[in-house]
Design an enzyme around this catalytic site. Sequence first.
Site, mmCIF file in Angstrom:
data_model
loop_
_atom_site.group_PDB
_atom_site.id
_atom_site.type_symbol
_atom_site.label_atom_id
_atom_site.label_comp_id
_atom_site.label_asym_id
_atom_site.label_seq_id
_atom_site.Cartn_x
_atom_site.Cartn_y
_atom_site.Cartn_z
ATOM 1 N N LYS A 9 -8.206 6.874 14.608
ATOM 2 C CA LYS A 9 -6.980 6.285 15.177
ATOM 3 C C LYS A 9 -5.879 6.205 14.133
ATOM 4 O O LYS A 9 -4.752 6.620 14.362
ATOM 5 C CB LYS A 9 -7.297 4.877 15.695
ATOM 6 C CG LYS A 9 -6.097 3.957 15.856
ATOM 7 C CD LYS A 9 -6.540 2.564 16.238
ATOM 8 C CE LYS A 9 -5.466 1.509 16.194
ATOM 9 N NZ LYS A 9 -4.937 1.150 14.892
ATOM 10 N N ASN A 10 -6.206 5.654 12.959
ATOM 11 C CA ASN A 10 -5.155 5.362 11.980
ATOM 12 C C ASN A 10 -4.601 6.612 11.301
ATOM 13 O O ASN A 10 -3.628 6.526 10.573
ATOM 14 C CB ASN A 10 -5.653 4.359 10.931
ATOM 15 C CG ASN A 10 -5.731 2.959 11.523
ATOM 16 O OD1 ASN A 10 -5.296 2.741 12.649
ATOM 17 N ND2 ASN A 10 -6.283 2.024 10.763
ATOM 18 N N ARG A 29 1.921 -1.723 16.738
ATOM 19 C CA ARG A 29 2.559 -1.765 15.434
ATOM 20 C C ARG A 29 2.859 -0.348 14.905
ATOM 21 O O ARG A 29 3.872 -0.109 14.255
ATOM 22 C CB ARG A 29 1.605 -2.513 14.491
ATOM 23 C CG ARG A 29 1.793 -2.286 13.046
ATOM 24 C CD ARG A 29 2.848 -3.199 12.482
ATOM 25 N NE ARG A 29 3.014 -2.944 11.053
ATOM 26 C CZ ARG A 29 3.881 -3.567 10.300
ATOM 27 N NH1 ARG A 29 4.656 -4.488 10.814
ATOM 28 N NH2 ARG A 29 3.987 -3.278 9.032
ATOM 29 N N CYS A 42 1.933 -9.928 16.403
ATOM 30 C CA CYS A 42 1.606 -10.406 15.061
ATOM 31 C C CYS A 42 0.227 -11.029 15.103
ATOM 32 O O CYS A 42 -0.030 -12.025 14.436
ATOM 33 C CB CYS A 42 2.618 -11.439 14.578
ATOM 34 S SG CYS A 42 4.174 -10.725 14.086
ATOM 35 N N ARG A 78 3.553 -9.226 9.810
ATOM 36 C CA ARG A 78 3.494 -7.809 9.434
ATOM 37 C C ARG A 78 4.914 -7.277 9.309
ATOM 38 O O ARG A 78 5.385 -6.514 10.155
ATOM 39 C CB ARG A 78 2.674 -7.021 10.456
ATOM 40 C CG ARG A 78 1.222 -7.446 10.464
ATOM 41 C CD ARG A 78 0.404 -6.685 11.471
ATOM 42 N NE ARG A 78 -0.023 -5.384 10.978
ATOM 43 C CZ ARG A 78 -0.841 -4.595 11.668
ATOM 44 N NH1 ARG A 78 -1.294 -4.973 12.845
ATOM 45 N NH2 ARG A 78 -1.207 -3.430 11.179
ATOM 46 N N PRO A 79 5.605 -7.681 8.232
ATOM 47 C CA PRO A 79 6.984 -7.216 8.061
ATOM 48 C C PRO A 79 7.038 -5.716 7.786
ATOM 49 O O PRO A 79 6.018 -5.102 7.482
ATOM 50 C CB PRO A 79 7.470 -8.006 6.837
ATOM 51 C CG PRO A 79 6.243 -8.429 6.109
ATOM 52 C CD PRO A 79 5.132 -8.506 7.118
ATOM 53 N N ILE A 80 8.251 -5.144 7.866
ATOM 54 C CA ILE A 80 8.407 -3.717 7.542
ATOM 55 C C ILE A 80 9.422 -3.538 6.409
ATOM 56 O O ILE A 80 10.032 -2.484 6.273
ATOM 57 C CB ILE A 80 8.798 -2.873 8.789
ATOM 58 C CG1 ILE A 80 10.078 -3.393 9.448
ATOM 59 C CG2 ILE A 80 7.666 -2.816 9.786
ATOM 60 C CD1 ILE A 80 10.640 -2.410 10.493
ATOM 61 N N ASP A 81 9.569 -4.598 5.612
ATOM 62 C CA ASP A 81 10.567 -4.545 4.543
ATOM 63 C C ASP A 81 10.315 -3.392 3.559
ATOM 64 O O ASP A 81 11.264 -2.776 3.065
ATOM 65 C CB ASP A 81 10.617 -5.882 3.786
ATOM 66 C CG ASP A 81 9.254 -6.286 3.241
ATOM 67 O OD1 ASP A 81 8.270 -6.277 4.014
ATOM 68 O OD2 ASP A 81 9.154 -6.598 2.039
ATOM 69 N N LEU A 82 9.059 -3.077 3.288
ATOM 70 C CA LEU A 82 8.772 -2.007 2.315
ATOM 71 C C LEU A 82 9.169 -0.647 2.872
ATOM 72 O O LEU A 82 9.651 0.221 2.137
ATOM 73 C CB LEU A 82 7.287 -2.017 1.932
ATOM 74 C CG LEU A 82 6.781 -3.320 1.318
ATOM 75 C CD1 LEU A 82 5.282 -3.258 1.075
ATOM 76 C CD2 LEU A 82 7.514 -3.613 0.010
ATOM 77 N N ASP A 90 -10.092 -3.882 8.019
ATOM 78 C CA ASP A 90 -10.428 -3.627 9.424
ATOM 79 C C ASP A 90 -11.918 -3.839 9.709
ATOM 80 O O ASP A 90 -12.314 -3.878 10.882
ATOM 81 C CB ASP A 90 -10.023 -2.203 9.818
ATOM 82 C CG ASP A 90 -8.521 -2.073 9.994
ATOM 83 O OD1 ASP A 90 -7.826 -3.105 10.018
ATOM 84 O OD2 ASP A 90 -8.028 -0.934 10.103
ATOM 85 N N VAL A 127 -5.726 -8.841 2.614
ATOM 86 C CA VAL A 127 -4.676 -7.902 3.022
ATOM 87 C C VAL A 127 -3.719 -8.541 4.040
ATOM 88 O O VAL A 127 -2.501 -8.451 3.907
ATOM 89 C CB VAL A 127 -5.289 -6.599 3.576
ATOM 90 C CG1 VAL A 127 -4.199 -5.634 4.022
ATOM 91 C CG2 VAL A 127 -6.168 -5.934 2.514
ATOM 92 N N ARG A 157 -7.980 -0.099 22.475
ATOM 93 C CA ARG A 157 -6.851 0.489 21.746
ATOM 94 C C ARG A 157 -7.340 1.366 20.596
ATOM 95 O O ARG A 157 -6.663 2.311 20.194
ATOM 96 C CB ARG A 157 -5.968 -0.623 21.157
ATOM 97 C CG ARG A 157 -5.084 -1.323 22.159
ATOM 98 C CD ARG A 157 -4.097 -2.232 21.450
ATOM 99 N NE ARG A 157 -3.740 -1.640 20.187
ATOM 100 C CZ ARG A 157 -3.743 -2.281 19.018
ATOM 101 N NH1 ARG A 157 -4.045 -3.548 18.957
ATOM 102 N NH2 ARG A 157 -3.424 -1.647 17.905
#
Length: 426
Positions: A22-23, A93, A117, A122-126, A306, A328, A398
């Site tokens: 999946k990932n 996400r 969340c 789970r920010p996306i700042d990076l 995970d 994490v 999912r």
Amino acid sequence: MNSLRIIGGRRLVGRVKAPGAKNSCLKLLALASMASDTCTLTNVPDITDVHSMCDLLESLGARITAKPGGAIQIDPTAITSAEPPEEIVRRMRASVQILGPLLARHGYVRMAFPGGCAIGSRPIDLHLKGLSAMGVRFSEEHGCITGRVAHRLTGAEIHLDFPSVGATENLMAAACLAKGVTTIRNAAREPEIVDQQNFLVRMGAQIRGAGTDTIRVTGVDGLSSTTYPVMPDRIQAGTFMLAAAATQGDVTVTDVVPEHVDALTAKLIEVGAAVIVSEDSVRVAMADRPNATTAKSMPYPGFPTDLQAPFVALLTTGKGTSIVTENVFNSRFRYVDELVRMGAQIGVDGRTAVIRGVPRLTGARLVAPDLRGGAALVIAALMADGESVVDGFEHVARGYDDLEGRLASLGASVQREDGPGAAVPD
Ligand code: UD1
């Protein structure tokens, strides 16, 4: 609401194939949007997140064709939109992984912040910081983000504050079509990033370093079409390895890259399992309750976050007290209350769970709080006395391809009961 009804206490025995990852697959689908022509992915898992990513690409104008045997063709030539609809974006996400490809292709993107969340902030700042360094100007309003590039993305020196998997992947994608060289330092080293590099290189990208903490990308003018097999899913493989140990069974998981599950293999040996590793399979056999242990989730090659929840499920019947720390994500113990309802003795303090092993769990009606937490409940139900029902199984679907069929083939008593479907956030 979908449910999985499980009668516990049966040993799992046999062989099971790990599906495609999946990932990785979600990202490869997004990357295919950057190609000049049709790409084909094989070994694609049949999971709802893949369906959602296909919906997202179709909403932009791509033509998606599912082929027999788990292949998908992605024809991006008719993509005209760079504005994926909020309803699809908020389903998962991983929608954020279209950011880099769309900016590289159109120099423009407008999308909602990805939803959900359930496992902590789970920010996306990076992602945004790295893309900004490559020349993107972002603005935010009403929960939407708009990114624009004046001319063409430009290569940049990027140092990630944390080795984020998603940020590394988005930046690699964007860098492929940027002018000049991009260096990503403190990059994530997950195998899925190597898979992304291999796919992009087949498309004509110039990348090296994936799998190490420094990735260098030299931008090219275009990417061509290719056919590519999605790597095996190390998390689904690991879930079967844990289910084997939890039921004191004997299961061989095939079509895996054993090195990808090394951290789990080491822990399983520590708790008393016999693990036999061959070229592309891992056999796990267990004859007793597990020994107590400690574990800390870390970026790869550390113990995967995970598998933290499924591992805790195994340790609930450990011979002694185990300590598991989540490093994490900041809120990934929501499933614990459900395990406690089955008789587990677990205390959570911040990022640490203390698990006092009990001889057995008892079946109960349970609610899956998220994807991996749901998988943990399935494992707990497989080991418990009597019947359990895991509600909210759509979370699990999912990311697990026909989990019920695969478990049944190993001798589990499982029955899926589907109610009217509902989209669930990541
Ligand atoms: C991916 C996986 C997920 C896995 C995770 C870590 C997919 C679809 N999902 O998620 O299954 O659990 O890697 O192995 O591949 N962070 C920030 N700012 C950012 C990005 C991340 O602070 O811009 C933080 C996150 O909040 C989290 C940590 O970094 O605490 C790790 O996140 P990241 O590695 O980005 O995970 P994902 O790519 O979202």
